[in-house]
Design an enzyme around this catalytic site. Sequence first.
Site, mmCIF file in Angstrom:
data_model
loop_
_atom_site.group_PDB
_atom_site.id
_atom_site.type_symbol
_atom_site.label_atom_id
_atom_site.label_comp_id
_atom_site.label_asym_id
_atom_site.label_seq_id
_atom_site.Cartn_x
_atom_site.Cartn_y
_atom_site.Cartn_z
ATOM 1 N N LYS A 1 0.986 -1.156 -0.149
ATOM 2 C CA LYS A 1 0.081 0.123 -0.061
ATOM 3 C C LYS A 1 0.874 1.298 0.032
ATOM 4 O O LYS A 1 1.041 2.187 0.712
ATOM 5 C CB LYS A 1 -0.916 0.109 1.270
ATOM 6 N N ASP B 1 -1.776 -12.248 5.401
ATOM 7 C CA ASP B 1 -2.974 -12.833 6.074
ATOM 8 C C ASP B 1 -4.159 -12.839 5.452
ATOM 9 O O ASP B 1 -4.849 -13.644 5.335
ATOM 10 C CB ASP B 1 -3.118 -12.474 7.465
ATOM 11 N N ASP C 1 -6.011 -15.998 2.551
ATOM 12 C CA ASP C 1 -7.527 -16.569 2.899
ATOM 13 C C ASP C 1 -8.469 -16.366 1.889
ATOM 14 O O ASP C 1 -9.019 -17.226 1.386
ATOM 15 C CB ASP C 1 -8.004 -15.849 4.270
HETATM 16 C C1 IPM Z 1 -2.785 -17.624 10.079
HETATM 17 C C2 IPM Z 1 -3.827 -17.296 11.131
HETATM 18 C C3 IPM Z 1 -3.000 -16.458 12.323
HETATM 19 C C4 IPM Z 1 -2.784 -15.337 11.828
HETATM 20 C C5 IPM Z 1 -3.469 -16.333 13.759
HETATM 21 C C6 IPM Z 1 -4.268 -17.706 14.270
HETATM 22 C C7 IPM Z 1 -2.952 -15.560 14.554
HETATM 23 O O1 IPM Z 1 -4.919 -16.523 10.671
HETATM 24 O O2 IPM Z 1 -2.052 -18.312 10.313
HETATM 25 O O3 IPM Z 1 -3.200 -17.018 9.070
HETATM 26 O O4 IPM Z 1 -3.189 -14.178 11.608
HETATM 27 O O5 IPM Z 1 -1.291 -15.057 11.491
HETATM 28 MN MN MN Z 2 -4.735 -16.047 8.635
#
Ligand code: IPM
Ligand code: MN
Length: 371
Positions: free
Chosen positions: A189, A245, A249
Site C-alpha cells: 500500500k 494474512d 485467506d
Molecule cells: C494464520 C492465522 C493466524 C494469523 C492467527 C491464528 C494468529 O490466521 O496463520 O493465518 O493471523 O497469522
Molecule cells: Mn490467517
Amino acid sequence: MEKNIVVIEGDGIGPEVTRQSVKVLNAIAEQFGHSFHYKYCLMGADAIDKTGSPLPDETIEACLNSDAILFGAIGHPKYDNDPSAKVRPEQGLLKLRKSLQLFANIRPVTTYPSLHHLSPLKTKNIEGVDFVIFRELTGGIYFGKKEVNEENTRASDDCVYTREEIERVSHLAFRSAQQRRKKLTLVDKANVLETSRLWRKVVQEMAGQYPDVAVDFLFVDNAAMQIILNPKQFDVILTENMFGDIISDEASVISGSLGLLPSASVGNGSALFEPIHGSYPQATGKDIANPLGSILSSAMLLDYIGLTKEAALVREAVEWTLQNGFVTKDIDSINFYFTSTIGELICDYVANRIPDGVNQHNIELRKSTII
Ligand code: IPM
Ligand code: MN
C-alpha cells in the site's frame, strides 16, 4: 534418512487431521526406508487447559531441536468471543513463529479439476491457476508495539519493518519465482504507508540480482480484486504480514475447499507445516474434517527435508483420491468418506496397495484397507 519431527496436534480438528498425516508419513518411511521420530508437544487452547500457557517452554525447546514441525490447528470459540481474555491460544502460534524466527509463510494456491464446480469463481477463470504467496511472518503490525490507554478509549498497533526483514523473505520469493514462471508481484500500500514504500524500494533494488524474474507491484486493494477477477495472472506474490494474512485467506477459497490447502512457515532452522484451515470447532471429533490440507502440508515437509520423490508420491496419492471421488463432507455432502478413511486410502496408495478395481463397498464400511 532419519529425522526428528515435532507434532503439535493443537485444537479442534487439529488432532484428527494431523493423525492422518502421521499415518501417511509412516507409510512413506516404510516404503522408502526412512525413520521419522515424533515428539508430541502442546500449543494453543489445549496447552492452556493443560498447563496454563498457550506455548509451554518445552514445546519451544523441542521445536528448536527438531528437523521439522507438523502442526494441526489453533483456536477455541471460548476465547474468540471474549476480547478481554488475557491468555489466548493464538498467542502460542505467534510466539512460536517469533521464537523460531519463521519469517516466511508460504502458501501455494492450486486448483483441482474435479473440484472446479465448488469454486465461487467461474471454471474458465480458475483452470490452471497456480501461484504461491510468500507472506512475511514475524514483523509488521502483528509484532509492533501495542498500546491501549487506561480508559480504554484509544488503542494503537505499530507497523514496523526493517530492510533486513524485507530482504530475507524477498530472497526466498525471488528464488521461488526463478524455479517457477519467473514473475514476482509485490503487494503493498505504497500510496499510503511508509513501510510499504520501504518494501517497494528494497524489492526494486533486489530485482537487479534476479534479472530473469519480472517484477511488478500492486496495491493491496487492487490485488484483492485481481485475485478474484483473474487469478491466473499470478505466479509468486510477495507481501507483508497483515496483507498476506488477508489475501491468502481470500486466495484459499479459489480451489473450492479451504480444507485442501497446505502451508509452510520457514526461517533459518526448523520449519513448521500446517494446513491453512482453522480449528473448525463444529466438526471436532466427528471424523468428517478434510485431512488433505494437513497431508499436503506433510508433502511440503518432505520437500523441505529433501525427500522430493516422497513428496511427489504423497501429492499423487491426494490427486488419486480426489479423482476417484474419495472425498470428505466439505467436498461432497452426500457421498462422503471419513477423515480417517481418506488417511488410510492415501497410505494404501503410498504403499502400493491399490488394486485395479477399488472395492467401494469395503471403504464405505470403513474396513481399514480397501482390499
Ligand atoms: C494464520 C492465522 C493466524 C494469523 C492467527 C491464528 C494468529 O490466521 O496463520 O493465518 O493471523 O497469522
Ligand atoms: Mn490467517
